[in-house]
Motif scaffolding. Structure first.
Motif, short mmCIF file in Angstrom:
data_model
loop_
_atom_site.label_atom_id
_atom_site.label_comp_id
_atom_site.label_asym_id
_atom_site.label_seq_id
_atom_site.Cartn_x
_atom_site.Cartn_y
_atom_site.Cartn_z
N VAL A 190 -31.46 40.89 46.94
CA VAL A 190 -30.79 40.68 45.65
C VAL A 190 -30.51 39.18 45.51
O VAL A 190 -29.44 38.71 45.91
CB VAL A 190 -29.48 41.48 45.55
N PHE A 221 -27.49 47.76 41.59
CA PHE A 221 -27.89 48.71 40.56
C PHE A 221 -28.91 49.72 41.08
O PHE A 221 -28.83 50.92 40.76
CB PHE A 221 -28.47 47.95 39.36
N GLU A 222 -29.86 49.27 41.88
CA GLU A 222 -30.92 50.14 42.37
C GLU A 222 -30.40 51.21 43.34
O GLU A 222 -31.12 52.16 43.65
CB GLU A 222 -32.02 49.31 43.05
N CYS A 244 -25.08 44.38 40.18
CA CYS A 244 -26.16 43.40 40.26
C CYS A 244 -27.50 44.10 40.48
O CYS A 244 -27.62 44.98 41.34
CB CYS A 244 -25.90 42.42 41.40
N SER A 245 -28.50 43.70 39.71
CA SER A 245 -29.85 44.24 39.85
C SER A 245 -30.71 43.27 40.65
O SER A 245 -30.58 42.04 40.50
CB SER A 245 -30.47 44.46 38.47
N SER A 246 -31.57 43.81 41.46
CA SER A 246 -32.46 42.97 42.26
C SER A 246 -33.35 42.10 41.38
O SER A 246 -33.66 40.96 41.73
CB SER A 246 -33.33 43.84 43.17
N GLU A 248 -32.91 41.76 37.66
CA GLU A 248 -32.30 41.21 36.46
C GLU A 248 -31.00 40.45 36.72
O GLU A 248 -30.42 39.88 35.78
CB GLU A 248 -32.04 42.33 35.46
N LEU A 251 -25.38 42.44 35.75
CA LEU A 251 -25.46 43.21 34.51
C LEU A 251 -24.19 43.10 33.66
O LEU A 251 -24.22 43.42 32.47
CB LEU A 251 -25.74 44.68 34.82
#
Length: 352
Positions: A190, A221-222, A244-246, A248, A251
Motif C-alpha cells: 500500500v 480497502f482490499e 486506504c486502497s492499494s 487509489e 479514500l
C-alpha cells in the motif's frame, strides 16, 4: 505459554522493579457517560466512567460482574483487545484504556449498560479523542481509599534490555529515565502508507491528547470484504476509520497527520501496555519501547519469557540480519550502549 502468563513473567521477573512516580493516584472528579456504535458488532453501547477509590485500579462493571483491566484477563481475539472473566467478555477496550492510562486516570469503574455478557466498547471516530474529551469534561482529583487516605502512584521500571519477536514483528525495550515509545509500520503493498516511524517521549497529558489520541484506526480497502466475511467490522464505515486502497490511495482524506496510521498504532500500544497496571499503579513501563510492524503488544509478548535474558548486543545482531531497517536501528542501539544507554532527542522525538 499464554499471553497472560507471558506478561506475568515479565511483571514478576527481576528485570522489572516498581518505583514511585512522585505522584499520588488519581481518579475522575465525577461520572461521565458516552454512547456510540461499536466497530465489530455494529450495535450501540453506553459506557459510564465512575470515580473509584485509591488502590482499586481500572476495571469493567458488566451487570455487576467485575473484569479487571489486567493482562490476566486478556483473551486472544482478532483485530481488537478483549478482556474476559466469569463468562463475560469486553471487546475493543484498547482506545478507552489508552486514554485512561495516558491521561492519568489510575482508578476507574467502567460500567457498561447491556443485557448481554459479550459486549464491545464504542469506536466513535476510530480514535481516542471522545474518551479524552470525556475525561477533560469532568477533570481529575486525588483518589482516596475507604479511610480517606491517598496512595502513592508506582510505575514498573525496566532494569535491563528486553527483546521479543513474533514472526516478522518485534518489540525491544531499553531502560530509560522516562516513558518513550517508538513505533514503525511497513505496508509495501500500500504505497500511500508504506514505511512509517513515530517516536515520542511522554511528558504531559496534553501531548497525548493533541498528538496521539486523535489519530484514527485505519484499514486496507482490499481487506474489507474478507474481514466482513469473517464476521468482523460490521459497524465499520468511513466515519470511524481511515481507509486506504492499494491502487487509489486514501479514500476519505484528509489525514490528521501525515503518519496518522503509525500514531494510531502507538495509541493501541499504550492501551495494551496499560494492562500492566495493578492496584492503581501506572501501566506503561518506564522504558524506551520500540516496536516494528503492525502487531499488538499482547501478540508480541507471546514468547517473552524465553527472550528476557537477551542483551542489547544480541538485539543488534538479530535486527541487522533480519530487517531492511535493521542496519539503521542497529546503529542506533549501538550508540545507546556506547553512551551508557543515554538517549538523544530532538524536540522530544528520538532521532535515527
Amino acid at each position: 505459554m499464554s499471553v497472560a502468563g507471558a506478561f506475568n513473567a515479565l511483571k514478576s521477573s527481576t528485570l522489572i522493579s516498581w518505583k514511585s512516580t512522585g505522584k499520588l493516584q488519581q481518579t475522575l472528579a465525577a461520572c461521565v457517560e458516552r454512547t456510540g456504535s461499536t466497530l465489530h458488532s455494529g450495535t450501540t453501547c453506553t459506557v459510564k466512567l465512575w470515580p473509584e477509590f485509591a488502590g482499586r485500579g481500572r476495571y469493567f462493571d458488566l451487570r455487576s460482574k467485575f473484569i479487571p483491566a489486567s493482562i490476566h484477563c486478556v483473551q486472544e481475539s482478532p483485530l481488537c483487545t478483549t478482556l474476559a472473566k466469569d463468562g463475560c467478555k469486553i471487546r475493543t477496550v484498547e482506545h478507552l484504556l489508552s486514554a485512561l492510562e495516558a491521561m492519568g486516570v489510575d482508578n476507574c469503574r467502567i460500567q457498561i449498560d447491556s443485557a448481554h455478557h459479550d459486549v464491545e466498547v464504542p469506536i466513535f471516530d476510530g480514535s481516542a479523542s471522545a474518551w479524552v474529551e470525556a475525561i477533560e469534561q469532568v477533570g481529575l482529583e486525588v483518589a482516596v481509599d475507604h479511610c480517606g487516605n491517598n496512595a502513592e502512584k508506582m510505575a514498573p521500571s525496566l532494569k535491563e534490555p528486553v527483546y521479543v519477536q513474533r514472526k516478522d514483528s518485534f518489540m525491544v525495550a531499553f531502560p530509560c529515565e522516562r516513558v518513550c515509545i517508538t513505533y514503525g509500520i511497513d505496508f509495501p503493498q500500500v504505497p500511500a502508507i508504506g514505511c512509517q516511524w513515530f517516536s515520542a517521549a511522554f511528558l504531559e497529558h496534553s501531548f497525548y491528547a493533541k498528538q496521539i489520541a486523535c489519530s484514527r484506526a485505519f484499514c486496507i480497502f482490499e481487506e474489507v470484504e474478507r474481514m466482513r466475511n469473517a464476521g468482523l467490522i460490521k459497524g465499520g464505515s468511513l466515519d470511524n476509520a481511515i481507509v486506504c486502497s492499494s491502487n487509489e490511495g486514501w479514500l476519505n482524506p484528509p489525514l490528521r497527520f501525515h503518519d496518522e496510521p503509525c500514531r494510531h498504532k502507538a495509541l493501541d500500544l499504550i492501551g495494551d501496555l496499560s494492562l500492566f497496571a495493578q492496584s492503581g499503579s501506572q501501566g506503561l513501563p518506564v522504558a524506551h519501547i520500540l516496536c516494528f510492524k503492525p502487531c499488538s503488544a499482547k501478540h508480541l509478548t507471546h514468547d517473552v519469557q524465553e527472550k528476557l535474558s537477551l542483551v542489547a548486543t544480541h538485539c543488534m545482531l538479530i535486527l541487522s540480519a533480519s530487517y531492511p531497517e535493521g542496519a539503521k536501528i542497529a546503529m542506533y542501539f549501538r550508540a545507546l550502549v556506547v553512551e551508557n544507554e543515554r538517549y538523544a532527542y530532538h524536540d522530544g522525538n528520538v532521532c535515527f
